[in-house]
Write an enzyme that holds these catalytic residues in place. Sequence first.
Site, PDB file in Angstrom:
ATOM      1  CG  LEU A  14     -13.165 -94.312  67.356  1.00 51.73           C
ATOM      2  CD1 LEU A  14     -14.164 -94.803  68.395  1.00 51.73           C
ATOM      3  CD2 LEU A  14     -13.340 -95.074  66.040  1.00 51.73           C
ATOM      4  CB  THR A  32       0.191 -89.968  67.319  1.00 51.33           C
ATOM      5  OG1 THR A  32      -0.767 -90.564  66.431  1.00 51.33           O
ATOM      6  CG2 THR A  32       1.071 -91.055  67.920  1.00 51.33           C
ATOM      7  CG  ASP A  56       1.409 -84.058  58.806  1.00 47.73           C
ATOM      8  OD1 ASP A  56       0.541 -84.762  58.250  1.00 47.73           O
ATOM      9  OD2 ASP A  56       1.739 -82.942  58.374  1.00 47.73           O
ATOM     10  CG  ASN A  83      -9.230 -92.753  64.997  1.00 46.21           C
ATOM     11  OD1 ASN A  83     -10.396 -93.037  64.783  1.00 46.21           O
ATOM     12  ND2 ASN A  83      -8.868 -91.557  65.471  1.00 46.21           N
ATOM     13  CB  SER A 134     -12.467 -99.006  56.533  1.00 52.40           C
ATOM     14  OG  SER A 134     -12.985 -98.748  55.249  1.00 52.40           O
ATOM     15  CE1 TYR A 148     -13.996 -90.559  55.086  1.00 53.36           C
ATOM     16  CE2 TYR A 148     -16.010 -91.773  54.612  1.00 53.36           C
ATOM     17  CZ  TYR A 148     -14.982 -91.454  55.477  1.00 53.36           C
ATOM     18  OH  TYR A 148     -14.928 -92.029  56.723  1.00 53.36           O
ATOM     19  CE  LYS A 152     -12.092 -93.722  55.807  1.00 58.73           C
ATOM     20  NZ  LYS A 152     -11.060 -94.000  56.845  1.00 58.73           N
ATOM     21  CB  THR A 183     -16.250 -90.234  64.937  1.00 56.91           C
ATOM     22  OG1 THR A 183     -16.610 -89.906  63.589  1.00 56.91           O
ATOM     23  CG2 THR A 183     -16.787 -91.615  65.285  1.00 56.91           C
TER      24      THR A 183
END
Length: 281
Positions: A14, A32, A56, A83, A134, A148, A152, A183
């Site tokens: 994404l 980045t 990083d 992101n 998110s 995960y 989130k 993504t």
Amino acid sequence: MSKVFFITGAGRGLGVDIARQALDNGHQVVATGRRPETVLKALGGEHDNLLVAALDLTDPGTADSAVTAAVDRFGRIDVLVNNAANFYAGYFEVVSDQQMRQQIETNVFGPMNVTRAVLPVMRKQRAGHIMTISSLAGLVGQEFTAAYTTSKFAVEGWMEALHLDVAPFGIRTTTVEPGFFRTELLVEASTTWPELTVDDYAEKTAAQIAGWKTMNGQQAGDPAKLAEVLLKIAGQAEPPVRFVAGADAIAAIEAHAKELLAQVDASRALGMDLAHTNSPA
């Protein structure tokens, strides 16, 4: 009106789509990633409105350096897009303590590191927009996603509080909760499988891993369309505090909200009258 976008994880998925569309629409982009050469290649090479910077998420020093470079080049930062993320899969008992900590380090402290570096710039401007990606998993717990989902859910709470912290400075926030999009979150570079083995989970773990692997590239959501919508949101004077993306996420979160209301209602009889009362003398 042209804006300066600062995008993390712009080397694939994404992040690439957001950066490309921002450039195509005349915006200036700070893209980045841990490997700047990968980011530059993904975005088609040098561009007058593009600055590629090493970052990083787990190293606050690289965030500070990237923000300094962005301001030196473009003078300001209008939109931060948090992101970058990864996915540690597994049932809670087969995800090691180290894996859980690494998941939170990247998905929670990572965007916090970047936001902490960007906020002084936005406060000085008295304007800005922090957009954090998110997940549906940030509002609805799912099987085989203990680490995960934990990360989130933490992002959701942080962003909800941050919204109140920064609003007095003219800074807006949007938390984006996508469902399943193509993504590249499920590619090997972004997904880590459980380290531990527990017999009771072994068969289910094998089946889950096989199932998740077959999903990669087959998700219904189109990241290019999501990027287009996110750019529209970034252009709004009053962007939404939350944006639920994808028909699957909307349906799941709506159903979960109804479940929560039902649970609140079921708690009413025992949960309401719990205030302290003084005993009669």
